[in-house]
Design an enzyme around this catalytic site. Structure first.
Site, PDB file in Angstrom:
ATOM      1  N   SER A   1       0.808  -1.219   0.000  1.00 35.88           N
ATOM      2  CA  SER A   1       0.000   0.000   0.000  1.00 35.88           C
ATOM      3  C   SER A   1       0.840   1.267   0.000  1.00 35.88           C
ATOM      4  O   SER A   1       0.391   2.304  -0.492  1.00 35.88           O
ATOM      5  CB  SER A   1      -0.931  -0.004   1.214  1.00 35.88           C
TER       6      SER A   1
ATOM      7  N   ASP B   1      -1.806   7.427  10.167  1.00 32.89           N
ATOM      8  CA  ASP B   1      -1.445   6.068  10.563  1.00 32.89           C
ATOM      9  C   ASP B   1       0.052   5.862  10.685  1.00 32.89           C
ATOM     10  O   ASP B   1       0.508   4.808  11.124  1.00 32.89           O
ATOM     11  CB  ASP B   1      -2.027   5.048   9.580  1.00 32.89           C
TER      12      ASP B   1
ATOM     13  N   HIS C   1       1.454   5.497   5.632  1.00 34.47           N
ATOM     14  CA  HIS C   1       1.200   5.918   4.259  1.00 34.47           C
ATOM     15  C   HIS C   1       1.616   7.373   4.058  1.00 34.47           C
ATOM     16  O   HIS C   1       1.598   8.175   5.003  1.00 34.47           O
ATOM     17  CB  HIS C   1      -0.269   5.689   3.912  1.00 34.47           C
TER      18      HIS C   1
END
Length: 729
Positions: free
Chosen positions: A480, A602, A605
């Protein structure tokens, strides 16, 4: 024969002290204290204690009354465990609804599983790992261990009631140890580092060994069967064994971690055996270890260990450093422990202790049998809080049912990316060098380059994007983090074939690379960024490099993820890059650590600034490994001699006459120096050779290619050219 009073299971303070040490290990592990990577083994210690005590309770009941007393046993267990559990679930739901509404939908299924004591199997089927979780873990994930214990409480008393009268003590011990061995073997068989430890860690069948070992100990070491040793040697040996067992437990907690293969090939069983040794010494009248473990501070924590275990996890998960709170280190640890102990004390005093002492039953009898003011006073005392709890539970349940999962954040709105550039699909070609470029083949994608940068050697400085030779195919595989940077990487590497997906694990990336190798779809350079979502083992790294052994360069990007697997994954990557000559490292962790402005909330990312730095580091490393320059064209070979000599007028006078193709010569026709005459450069091939043995008086206009006046066409002298070869006389 012992009297009935001798068979009472009295209070064992040493076991409360052992509980205190176990829950402390769990707290420190969940707090991220790296010096105790095996703190989760405290749960295994709890299993052995529970197996021992529950079996002692059942055996005591049978010896005193002649029966196990299943109803009474299950009622006491429910009264001991359920009130505090209900309080925890209500509390976490209330906090989530008020402060974290995005967590409510995910908490709905977890709460139902917790109420049914099937949390462990729910997480197995939902593919949730105890160790690998990128987002905020479930606030009730720690209830998996209580689910295993409760399942044991439901099944084991029935099995004991059926077998204890048919098998002697030795038979029961053998049966229990055989079951523990089978459970440990099953764990070793099912464990796979590539698949992760969730199945063997959560499974009741693979974790029941500790409970069974504790139960086996109860058959041979029940407290009412033990007497103070008269021999000092026996007492010394007993205490020595206890110290060794306790030291072994400490060592295993400090040395083992969740990535250690030994843990799943007998490590958990070893922890259970060491715990059984400590229990045996702690409950023995001659064991001094029981006195140490029974010290007041340890007893205080041990009696509240259940409440501490219940409340510590949601407290820790709502105070994640760098994400939920701005503090870290010892300051954060003190805050977490303080809040946990406060909530545990409230739960212990207001919920657990009244329920265990039968306060609710007494209140009900008072309300039922009372008259007048006494009846209504008792009803208000207990009815009001119970009514408030029931109302709150109903309201929270309604919110939980109506809640919908939140939409993913914008930076996770794309689940996977596959970008195949035209250059990556063409046959691989050799580029002269990697050079910075200002624009790419993508329309409108402009890539900035610092001025004064030498081609192939981008300077350090602000985050820039360095282009790569567009005619070189590059395979890029990631998770991701790479999804968010895919467009920027595609602009910076025109020959890139990018394949990235949210939640991708190392095994999936390995499968992709092997498939590309088999289909001959790999670029001559490969970029891999994996390990943000879970463990990345050395075995997987080696398998990747075996699949990419013929690639010119394989660039690994290490991870910056605030999770327990960050350090071991980076260790695997660094060690692997060092072992393989065609591997290179992009140290993303060092470049981004302590730079929260690069990341979203988070901590994993990338914001736009993080994307720029991330892409610049990758392309900079790629530029440091340019393809070799193309080989220089080989010198043109002279045309083959003609089979038939050209006519005389077609040959310039300054060029030696070419020699026709050699003809087979009989052995007797070997030429000798006497009758052999060198050719005259200016004479045509049909003219007879000049008789003088000396060279002509005038040199040729163009010097011959060799120092000899007249270069022979071969190292050995040959007869003069004539239309037909004439053998020497």
């Amino acid at each position: 024969m012992q009297g009935l009073d001798d068979k009472r299971l009295s209070y064992l303070p040493g076991l409360d002290g052992l509980r205190a040490l176990a829950v402390t290990a769990v707290l420190l592990f969940h707090a991220g204290q790296r010096w105790i990577p095996g703190g989760f083994l405290g749960v295994e210690v709890f299993f052995v204690i529970s197996g021992y005590l529950i079996t002692c309770v059942l055996l005591e009941s049978r010896e005193r009354t002649g029966g196990v007393g299943l109803k009474q046993f299950w009622f006491r267990r429910a009264r001991r465990l359920l009130p505090a559990l209900f309080a925890l679930l209500l509390g976490t739901l209330a906090v989530s609804v008020i402060f974290y509404p995005d967590e409510v939908a995910k908490l709905r299924g977890d709460t139902l599983a917790a109420l049914g004591y099937v949390t462990n199997w729910y997480f197995i089927f939902d593919h949730q790992s105890y160790f690998d979780e990128v987002g905020r873990p479930s606030l009730v994930r720690h209830l998996w261990s209580l689910a295993i214990e409760e399942q044991f409480y439901l099944v084991w008393p029935v099995v004991l009631a059926l077998l204890v009268g048919r098998l002697r003590t030795r038979g029961m011990v053998v049966l229990l140890l055989a079951g523990a061995t089978a459970s440990s073997v099953l764990m070793a068989v099912l464990w796979s580092p590539e698949a992760g430890p969730a199945r063997v860690y959560y499974g009741t069948d693979t974790r029941v060994a500790g409970l069974l070992i504790g139960a086996a100990l109860a058959f041979v070491w029940a407290p009412w069967k033990l007497a103070r040793a008269r021999s000092r040697t026996y007492a010394t040996a007993l205490n020595g064994a206890g110290l060794i067992g306790l030291a072994a437990l400490v060592y295993l907690h400090v040395e083992l971690d969740q990535y250690h293969s030994f843990l799943y090939h007998g490590g958990f069983a070893l922890v259970s055996v060491c715990t059984a040794v400590v229990i045996a010494v702690a409950v023995h009248p001659s064991g001094q270890l029981g006195g140490f473990l029974g010290l007041q501070p340890l007893r205080w924590l041990g009696t509240r260990s259940y409440a501490v275990y219940l409340w510590h996890w949601p407290v820790f998960m709502l105070t994640r450093p760098g994400l939920d709170v701005s503090i870290d280190g010892w300051e954060l640890l003190g805050l977490r422990l303080g809040v946990t102990f406060l909530l545990a004390e409230i739960s212990y005093r207001l919920v657990e202790r009244p329920a265990r002492s039968g306060a609710l039953g007494r209140a009900w009898r008072t309300f039922r049998d009372g008259r007048g003011l006494r009846r209504w006073a008792g009803g208000l005392r207990w009815g009001a809080p119970l009514s408030a709890a029931a109302t709150s539970a109903t309201v929270l349940a309604a919110f939980a049912i109506a809640s919908e999962p939140p939409a993913p954040p914008e930076y996770l709105s794309v689940e996977s990316v596959r970008i195949v550039s035209p250059a990556s699909g063409r046959a691989l070609s050799r580029a002269p060098a990697a050079v910075p470029v200002g624009t790419t083949s993508d329309q409108g994608a402009v890539v900035s380059v610092p001025t004064g940068t030498a081609p192939g050697r981008p300077a350090d400085g602000p985050a820039q994007i360095y282009g790569y030779a567009p005619n070189v195919a590059v395979t890029v595989v990631g998770d991701s983090v790479m999804v968010g940077a895919a467009q920027t990487l595609a602009a910076a590497i025109p020959g890139a074939d990018i394949d990235a997906a949210i939640g991708r694990q190392a095994q999936t990336a390995l499968d992709i690379l092997q498939q590309r190798r088999d289909s001959q779809a790999l670029g001559e350079a490969v970029i891999i960024h994996i390990g943000n979502n879970g463990t990345f083992t050395a075995k997987q790294f080696d398998a990747m490099m075996q699949a990419l052994a013929d690639r010119r360069v394989v660039i690994f990007v290490n991870v910056k993820v605030p999770r327990s697997w960050e350090e071991p994954n980076n260790g695997v990557i660094a060690d692997g890059v060092h072992r393989y000559g065609n591997a290179a490292l992009v140290d993303w962790h060092s470049a981004s650590v302590d730079r929260p402005e690069l990341f979203y909330d988070d901590g994993i990312h990338l914001r736009p600034a993080g994307v720029q730095l991330y892409a610049s580091l990758i392309t900079k490393e790629l530029a440091a490994h340019p393809p070799p320059p193309p080989l220089a064209p080989p010198p043109a070979s002279p045309p083959p001699p003609a089979a038939v000599p050209p006519p005389p007028d077609a040959i310039p006078a300054d060029i030696p006459v070419p020699v026709p193709s050699p003809q087979p010569v009989p052995p007797t026709a070997t030429p000798t120096p006497g009758p052999t005459y060198p050719p005259t450069p200016t004479s045509p091939p049909t003219a007879p050779p000049p008789p003088p043995p000396t060279p002509p008086p005038t040199p040729p206009p163009t010097p011959p290619p060799t120092p000899e006046p007249t270069p022979p066409p071969t190292p050995e002298p040959t007869p003069p050219p004539t239309p037909e070869p004439t053998p020497a006389p």
